[in-house]
Motif scaffolding. Structure first.
Motif, PDB file in Angstrom:
ATOM      1  N   SER A   7      -0.147  -5.545   3.219  1.00  0.00           N
ATOM      2  CA  SER A   7      -0.243  -6.721   4.060  1.00  0.00           C
ATOM      3  C   SER A   7      -0.953  -6.389   5.356  1.00  0.00           C
ATOM      4  O   SER A   7      -0.508  -5.571   6.113  1.00  0.00           O
ATOM      5  N   LEU A   8      -2.085  -7.046   5.585  1.00  0.00           N
ATOM      6  CA  LEU A   8      -2.783  -6.851   6.843  1.00  0.00           C
ATOM      7  C   LEU A   8      -2.192  -7.812   7.853  1.00  0.00           C
ATOM      8  O   LEU A   8      -2.753  -8.831   8.196  1.00  0.00           O
ATOM      9  N   ASN A 282      -3.600   6.900   7.642  1.00  0.00           N
ATOM     10  CA  ASN A 282      -2.205   6.908   7.213  1.00  0.00           C
ATOM     11  C   ASN A 282      -1.662   8.329   7.137  1.00  0.00           C
ATOM     12  O   ASN A 282      -0.485   8.562   7.429  1.00  0.00           O
ATOM     13  N   ARG A 283      -2.496   9.277   6.754  1.00  0.00           N
ATOM     14  CA  ARG A 283      -2.062  10.677   6.774  1.00  0.00           C
ATOM     15  C   ARG A 283      -1.746  11.104   8.209  1.00  0.00           C
ATOM     16  O   ARG A 283      -0.737  11.771   8.455  1.00  0.00           O
ATOM     17  N   HIS A 284      -2.583  10.712   9.148  1.00  0.00           N
ATOM     18  CA  HIS A 284      -2.339  11.041  10.549  1.00  0.00           C
ATOM     19  C   HIS A 284      -1.036  10.404  11.029  1.00  0.00           C
ATOM     20  O   HIS A 284      -0.235  11.039  11.727  1.00  0.00           O
ATOM     21  N   ALA A 285      -0.810   9.145  10.648  1.00  0.00           N
ATOM     22  CA  ALA A 285       0.425   8.463  11.047  1.00  0.00           C
ATOM     23  C   ALA A 285       1.645   9.134  10.415  1.00  0.00           C
ATOM     24  O   ALA A 285       2.699   9.265  11.054  1.00  0.00           O
ATOM     25  N   LEU A 286       1.504   9.572   9.171  1.00  0.00           N
ATOM     26  CA  LEU A 286       2.616  10.249   8.501  1.00  0.00           C
ATOM     27  C   LEU A 286       2.966  11.547   9.224  1.00  0.00           C
ATOM     28  O   LEU A 286       4.148  11.867   9.414  1.00  0.00           O
ATOM     29  N   ARG A 467      -3.740   0.534   9.471  1.00  0.00           N
ATOM     30  CA  ARG A 467      -4.067  -0.601   8.608  1.00  0.00           C
ATOM     31  C   ARG A 467      -5.497  -1.080   8.864  1.00  0.00           C
ATOM     32  O   ARG A 467      -6.315  -1.101   7.962  1.00  0.00           O
ATOM     33  N   THR A 468      -5.776  -1.503  10.069  1.00  0.00           N
ATOM     34  CA  THR A 468      -7.145  -1.868  10.444  1.00  0.00           C
ATOM     35  C   THR A 468      -7.657  -0.747  11.337  1.00  0.00           C
ATOM     36  O   THR A 468      -7.427  -0.735  12.536  1.00  0.00           O
ATOM     37  N   ILE A 469      -8.334   0.205  10.735  1.00  0.00           N
ATOM     38  CA  ILE A 469      -8.655   1.454  11.410  1.00  0.00           C
ATOM     39  C   ILE A 469      -9.620   1.218  12.575  1.00  0.00           C
ATOM     40  O   ILE A 469     -10.375   0.243  12.600  1.00  0.00           O
TER      41      ILE A 469
END
Length: 530
Positions: A7-8, A282-286, A467-469
């Motif tokens: 979901s954006l 997402n890897r960075h956020a993880l 999500r929206t890079i």
């Protein structure tokens, strides 16, 4: 953006967690309603109708009423307490047949109180696609501080969403997105799953699917503008709403006033495969979440170092690939485990991190063979993903993504992409590169919008937005040379204004909304150190 990983849509206060990705994520077919008593398409003189085929929609009378649909309507109660009133706006199902079938679009409005300095209406879109926005005016008005008194703040549920005429494919899931699995057999299972979702949509909503598009939503916005009696509108769009704003400004260039796009999508990259580029973010956020969680090992038991926490995540994924994890009434397999992980990564705050960490603690216990009752956050994600409890959201989200642009129809294209992506990132690659129901969809009715070459808009993005890079905001800023970019550095955050708590960002947005003047230069704000 309990919303699916696809979901954006931003995560705001207690309600935002309902849309973690921002894309992803019944016997009766869709009922297309005629104009209701609250939205009357007004009869117009024949000469006016000939000059403007949409005249009866542009000049319709709106009946404003209470926003509460019943005693249990929390959204309606919040709107009522904020002084909002609601109405239904009649629009044509097909704009090339304005005399044909009609549907309704639900709107809410908090009127300006500083009428001496009134700017006009500020239309909102909170993302999705497929996300509801009718309940957003109260919190947006609060985020605008004193500037909010000068605007009519208007929430619009886009066509087929929420309180507008519905679209429901009757899916057994709230999302069209799944991980591809570890081998070709798993990929083929998801291909069959996706083909079935597309088949259900053709059966239950096939007569209206071609009209579920961003271009038609933009046309509806302009009918709302006219029905409100306004020459121009200002606009605040988050995530997918940033793309909708770009399309509206392109289709109706003389109708825009002050435009704020937060969590900006590059229109060149928008489409059914929008997730392909978000893996590294997402890897960075993880990794950021893992560092936070490692410092709280006594609470969550996932490891005392970032590496140890990430190893726990890898264990969850590996065990789920062999045997589905049992979490209460739900089973989490190799296709669902990475989706749950993806859902946990959109918000950079202690509350969201804690919910995600508790969910991973539950999944790790299940991987160890323990009987587990999932925590509220995890239970909400699994209910959404593994049942049809909120299926209209996934139906509409997918219909819009598939209707806006064509996806490859050959499964081998996706299989090759999945194998390449898995080699780079075994966790997120099989999600971001995988196929979805759009691979089995009919071709779009219209060509995608070629977004206009320039617009003096205010763009907002966090550098770590998963999500929206951030590259999307940079790309739009380069194209729109008259725009200004407000950057939030050091945050893995999806959507910022009024959501993250950055005084720097909020002040920049409100200054623009208050004066109509863009800042002289781009602005960089910094997230507070943890």
């Amino acid at each position: 953006m309990k919303r699916s990983a696809t979901s954006l849509r931003p995560d705001r206060a207690t309600t935002v967690r309902r849309a973690a990705l921002g894309l992803a994520a019944t016997a009766l077919a869709l009922t297309v309603l005629p104009a209701t008593a609250t939205a009357t398409a007004t009869a117009v003189p024949a000469r006016a109708a000939a000059a403007d085929p949409l005249a009866r929609y542009h000049h319709q009378h709106l009946t404003w009423k209470s926003c509460r649909l019943g005693s249990g309507d929390t959204t309606g109660k919040e709107l009522e307490q904020a002084g909002a009133r609601c109405a239904d706006v009649t629009v044509p199902l097909a704009y090339d047949d304005p005399g044909g079938r009609t549907i309704t679009v639900a709107v809410s409005r908090i009127r300006a109180t500083d009428t001496a300095h009134r700017v006009g209406p500020l239309l909102l879109n909170g993302g999705g696609p497929g996300g509801q926005t009718i309940g957003d005016p109260p919190w947006v008005r609060k985020a605008m501080k004193d500037v909010g008194r000068r605007y009519d703040v208007v929430g619009v549920d886009p066509r087929f969403v929420g309180r507008s005429t519905p679209l429901d494919c009757h899916w057994p899931t709230g999302s069209a997105f799944r991980g591809a699995g570890r081998d070709r057999a798993g990929f083929d299972r998801i291909a069959a799953f996706s083909a079935d979702l597309a088949r259900r949509c053709r059966i239950h909503a096939g007569d209206v699917l071609p009209f579920a598009t961003t271009r038609n939503t933009a046309r509806d916005m302009d009918v709302v503008r006219a029905a409100l009696g306004e020459r121009k509108i200002s606009y605040l769009g988050y995530s997918y709403g940033s793309y909708l704003g770009q399309v509206y400004a392109t289709m109706f260039p003389a109708r825009t006033d002050r435009i704020v796009l937060d969590g900006v999508i590059d229109p060149v990259q928008y489409g059914p495969r929008l997730l392909r580029r978000v893996g590294p973010a997402n890897r960075h956020a993880l990794e950021g979440w893992a560092s936070w969680t490692a410092a709280r090992d006594t609470t969550y038991g996932l490891g005392r170092t970032r590496g140890a926490v990430l190893a726990s995540v890898d264990r969850i994924r590996a065990v789920a690939a062999r045997t589905p994890l049992r979490l209460g009434a739900y089973r989490v397999d190799e296709h669902m485990a990475p989706i749950v992980l993806f859902n946990g990564l959109s918000q950079d705050n202690d509350s969201a991190y804690g919910d995600f960490a508790q969910g991973m603690h539950d999944m790790l216990r299940a991987a160890d063979g323990q009987r587990v009752t999932p925590s509220p956050w995890l239970a909400g994600v699994l209910k959404f993903e593994l049942t049809g409890a909120e299926s209209p959201y996934g139906s509409v989200q997918t219909a819009i993504l598939c209707g806006d642009g064509a996806a490859p129809h050959d499964p081998e294209v996706y299989w090759r992409d999945v194998r390449r992506a898995r080699a780079q990132d075994p966790l997120f690659g099989p999600v971001t590169a995988n196929l979805n129901a759009c691979a089995f969809w009919d071709r779009p009715r219209e060509r995608p919008t070629t977004v206009r070459g320039d617009l003096p808009a205010l763009l907002v993005n966090a550098t770590g937005d998963p999500r929206t890079i951030y590259e999307g905001a940079s790309a739009v800023h380069r194209t729109w040379r008259s725009s200004r970019l407000v950057t939030l550095r050091g945050a893995d955050q999806h959507a910022v204004f009024g959501v993250y708590g950055s005084r720097c960002v909020d002040a920049a947005v409100n200054a623009y909304l208050g004066t109509g003047r863009l800042p002289a230069t781009d602005i960089t704000c910094r997230a507070p150190a943890r």
